[in-house]
Scaffold this active site. Structure first.
Site, PDB file in Angstrom:
ATOM      1  N   ASP A 123      74.347  21.937  20.139  1.00 35.25           N
ATOM      2  CA  ASP A 123      74.189  21.379  21.490  1.00 35.25           C
ATOM      3  C   ASP A 123      72.786  21.760  21.957  1.00 35.25           C
ATOM      4  O   ASP A 123      72.086  22.536  21.295  1.00 35.25           O
ATOM      5  CB  ASP A 123      75.255  21.990  22.431  1.00 35.25           C
ATOM      6  CG  ASP A 123      75.132  21.492  23.867  1.00 35.25           C
ATOM      7  OD1 ASP A 123      74.957  20.271  24.057  1.00 35.25           O
ATOM      8  OD2 ASP A 123      75.194  22.304  24.814  1.00 35.25           O
ATOM      9  N   SER A 124      72.409  21.254  23.139  1.00 36.02           N
ATOM     10  CA  SER A 124      71.111  21.621  23.699  1.00 36.02           C
ATOM     11  C   SER A 124      71.140  23.022  24.323  1.00 36.02           C
ATOM     12  O   SER A 124      70.084  23.574  24.624  1.00 36.02           O
ATOM     13  CB  SER A 124      70.719  20.602  24.764  1.00 36.02           C
ATOM     14  OG  SER A 124      71.715  20.565  25.763  1.00 36.02           O
TER      15      SER A 124
ATOM     16  N   TYR B 225      68.443  17.946  26.855  1.00 34.83           N
ATOM     17  CA  TYR B 225      68.273  16.737  26.041  1.00 34.83           C
ATOM     18  C   TYR B 225      68.521  15.479  26.883  1.00 34.83           C
ATOM     19  O   TYR B 225      67.948  14.434  26.621  1.00 34.83           O
ATOM     20  CB  TYR B 225      69.287  16.721  24.890  1.00 34.83           C
ATOM     21  CG  TYR B 225      68.934  17.525  23.655  1.00 34.83           C
ATOM     22  CD1 TYR B 225      67.970  18.525  23.668  1.00 34.83           C
ATOM     23  CD2 TYR B 225      69.606  17.273  22.464  1.00 34.83           C
ATOM     24  CE1 TYR B 225      67.694  19.256  22.516  1.00 34.83           C
ATOM     25  CE2 TYR B 225      69.330  17.987  21.309  1.00 34.83           C
ATOM     26  CZ  TYR B 225      68.374  18.987  21.345  1.00 34.83           C
ATOM     27  OH  TYR B 225      68.107  19.698  20.204  1.00 34.83           O
TER      28      TYR B 225
ATOM     29  N   CYS C 251      77.968  17.853  21.911  1.00 40.83           N
ATOM     30  CA  CYS C 251      77.092  17.378  22.983  1.00 40.83           C
ATOM     31  C   CYS C 251      77.285  15.873  23.125  1.00 40.83           C
ATOM     32  O   CYS C 251      77.203  15.139  22.135  1.00 40.83           O
ATOM     33  CB  CYS C 251      75.651  17.703  22.600  1.00 40.83           C
ATOM     34  SG  CYS C 251      74.409  16.969  23.680  1.00 40.83           S
TER      35      CYS C 251
ATOM     36  N   GLU D 152      73.553  26.623  32.757  1.00 43.51           N
ATOM     37  CA  GLU D 152      72.698  27.503  31.945  1.00 43.51           C
ATOM     38  C   GLU D 152      72.337  28.762  32.726  1.00 43.51           C
ATOM     39  O   GLU D 152      72.123  29.824  32.167  1.00 43.51           O
ATOM     40  CB  GLU D 152      71.415  26.771  31.519  1.00 43.51           C
ATOM     41  CG  GLU D 152      71.635  25.641  30.521  1.00 43.51           C
ATOM     42  CD  GLU D 152      71.999  26.109  29.107  1.00 43.51           C
ATOM     43  OE1 GLU D 152      71.511  27.166  28.679  1.00 43.51           O
ATOM     44  OE2 GLU D 152      72.790  25.395  28.440  1.00 43.51           O
TER      45      GLU D 152
ATOM     46  N   CYS E   1      79.807  15.603  29.605  1.00 39.91           N
ATOM     47  CA  CYS E   1      78.737  16.505  29.183  1.00 39.91           C
ATOM     48  C   CYS E   1      79.460  17.803  28.874  1.00 39.91           C
ATOM     49  O   CYS E   1      80.287  18.258  29.678  1.00 39.91           O
ATOM     50  CB  CYS E   1      77.720  16.720  30.301  1.00 39.91           C
ATOM     51  SG  CYS E   1      76.534  18.041  29.938  1.00 39.91           S
ATOM     52  N   THR E   2      79.172  18.378  27.729  1.00 34.57           N
ATOM     53  CA  THR E   2      79.955  19.556  27.331  1.00 34.57           C
ATOM     54  C   THR E   2      79.682  20.772  28.227  1.00 34.57           C
ATOM     55  O   THR E   2      80.426  21.746  28.191  1.00 34.57           O
ATOM     56  CB  THR E   2      79.713  19.910  25.850  1.00 34.57           C
ATOM     57  OG1 THR E   2      78.306  19.970  25.606  1.00 34.57           O
ATOM     58  CG2 THR E   2      80.360  18.884  24.941  1.00 34.57           C
ATOM     59  N   HIS E   3      78.630  20.693  29.041  1.00 33.62           N
ATOM     60  CA  HIS E   3      78.405  21.778  30.008  1.00 33.62           C
ATOM     61  C   HIS E   3      79.415  21.717  31.167  1.00 33.62           C
ATOM     62  O   HIS E   3      79.703  22.736  31.794  1.00 33.62           O
ATOM     63  CB  HIS E   3      77.003  21.679  30.616  1.00 33.62           C
ATOM     64  CG  HIS E   3      75.907  22.172  29.720  1.00 33.62           C
ATOM     65  ND1 HIS E   3      75.481  21.486  28.613  1.00 33.62           N
ATOM     66  CD2 HIS E   3      75.148  23.296  29.787  1.00 33.62           C
ATOM     67  CE1 HIS E   3      74.500  22.171  28.026  1.00 33.62           C
ATOM     68  NE2 HIS E   3      74.277  23.275  28.721  1.00 33.62           N
TER      69      HIS E   3
HETATM   70  N1  DGL Z   1      75.846  19.477  26.686  1.00 29.28           N
HETATM   71  C1  DGL Z   1      75.006  18.306  26.670  1.00 29.28           C
HETATM   72  C2  DGL Z   1      75.866  17.046  26.734  1.00 29.28           C
HETATM   73  O1  DGL Z   1      77.050  17.098  26.441  1.00 29.28           O
HETATM   74  C3  DGL Z   1      73.953  18.492  27.721  1.00 29.28           C
HETATM   75  C4  DGL Z   1      72.928  17.468  27.753  1.00 29.28           C
HETATM   76  C5  DGL Z   1      71.566  17.977  28.150  1.00 29.28           C
HETATM   77  O2  DGL Z   1      70.994  18.803  27.432  1.00 29.28           O
HETATM   78  O3  DGL Z   1      71.068  17.446  29.136  1.00 29.28           O
HETATM   79  O4  DGL Z   1      75.397  15.965  27.006  1.00 29.28           O
END
Ligand code: DGL
Length: 270
Positions: A9-10, A41, A73, A152, A184-186
């Site tokens: 992931d990012s 990302y 991600c 984050e 978004c996984t966040h």
């Molecule tokens: N966790 C990423 C996703 O699911 C985050 C994207 C990002 O880095 O902006 O899209």
């Protein structure tokens, strides 16, 4: 068998997928890659997202005995997965594939929301796949670019986060949706504040849950399930390992040992 599952992931977002993996497949050894030094990302062009994720995939393939990769991600899954999968000798699963079907099963009034990073929403992937399954479903999409840095930063309980969530989700709330995809996984890390703003009657869909079903099925069908007693959990990031460890330990509710730093220059050579 010493093979690992690689997740990438990012940043810390993919830990929401790892957390489900630890729960559902506790015997699997894992290597997690967070490209925090080049995050987010979601604000980048599809070309840059593809280049960055290709480098991460090559790094994982070159350095570990991986049996499966998981793009933990939505942005990478939406923008790069078909290309990544084409050039990888082992399968790469994403987080989107199973979600549209889950949405169709969940919605009663055929009004669905999707929130995510800019690139995921702009790709239209959720909107397209849901409409393919049921053209009568109306999809209301909303970018929530500030959610990722808040996560984050470890700001899931700050009052500022609630104010930002109210501002992003206000329109969705009044669109009378009954189902909301956390694309978004966040975002599952912000689940309680999102649920508080949206109200109890909205079903929140976490793609990590659907992704794990796919991972489990793949491993079982290919006789790749591990039976290790104490599986290794490796972590690599491209900047600030301590910050990653702090947020990660809090979310996973377990110690994270040895978060290793990979220089961006090293990745660029992959
Ligand atoms: N966790 C990423 C996703 O699911 C985050 C994207 C990002 O880095 O902006 O899209």
């Amino acid at each position: 068998m010493s093979q690992l599952i690689g997740l990438f992931d990012s940043g810390v977002g993919g830990l929401t997928v790892l957390k489900h993996m630890i729960k559902e497949l506790p015997a699997e050894k894992t290597v997690y890659f967070g490209d925090v030094g080049r995050a987010p990302y979601g604000a980048r062009s599809p070309e840059v997202i593809l280049r960055y994720s290709q480098q991460v995939v090559r790094f994982l393939l070159e350095n570990f005995d991986v049996k499966l990769l998981v793009a933990a991600c939505n942005t990478i899954t939406a923008r790069a997965l078909p290309h990544l999968a084409k050039s990888s000798p082992i399968p790469i699963l994403g987080v989107i594939n199973r979600v549209p079907q889950k949405v169709v099963e969940s919605t009663r009034n055929k009004r669905v929301g999707v929130i995510g990073a800019h690139s995921t929403i702009a790709s239209g992937v959720y909107q397209t796949l849901i409409k393919q399954l049921d053209p009568q479903i109306e999809v209301f999409a909303q970018e929530c670019g500030l959610f990722m840095p808040l996560v984050e930063e470890g700001w899931q309980n700050e009052s500022a986060t609630k104010i930002i969530a109210e501002s992003y989700l206000g329109l969705l709330k009044y669109s009378r949706i009954d189902t909301l995809i956390l694309a978004c996984t966040h975002y599952p890390i912000l689940k309680s504040v999102i649920a508080e703003v949206m109200g109890d009657e909205i079903t929140l869909i976490d793609p990590a849950v659907e992704c794990l079903k796919e991972v489990k099925e793949y491993l079982a069908a290919n006789h790749l399930l591990s039976t290790t007693q104490k599986p290794d959990r490796l972590f690599y990031v491209t900047d600030r390992p301590d910050a990653f460890r702090l947020v990660g330990e809090r979310y996973l509710d377990r110690k994270i040992n040895n978060v290793a730093l990979v220089a961006i220059e090293t990745l660029e050579k992959c």
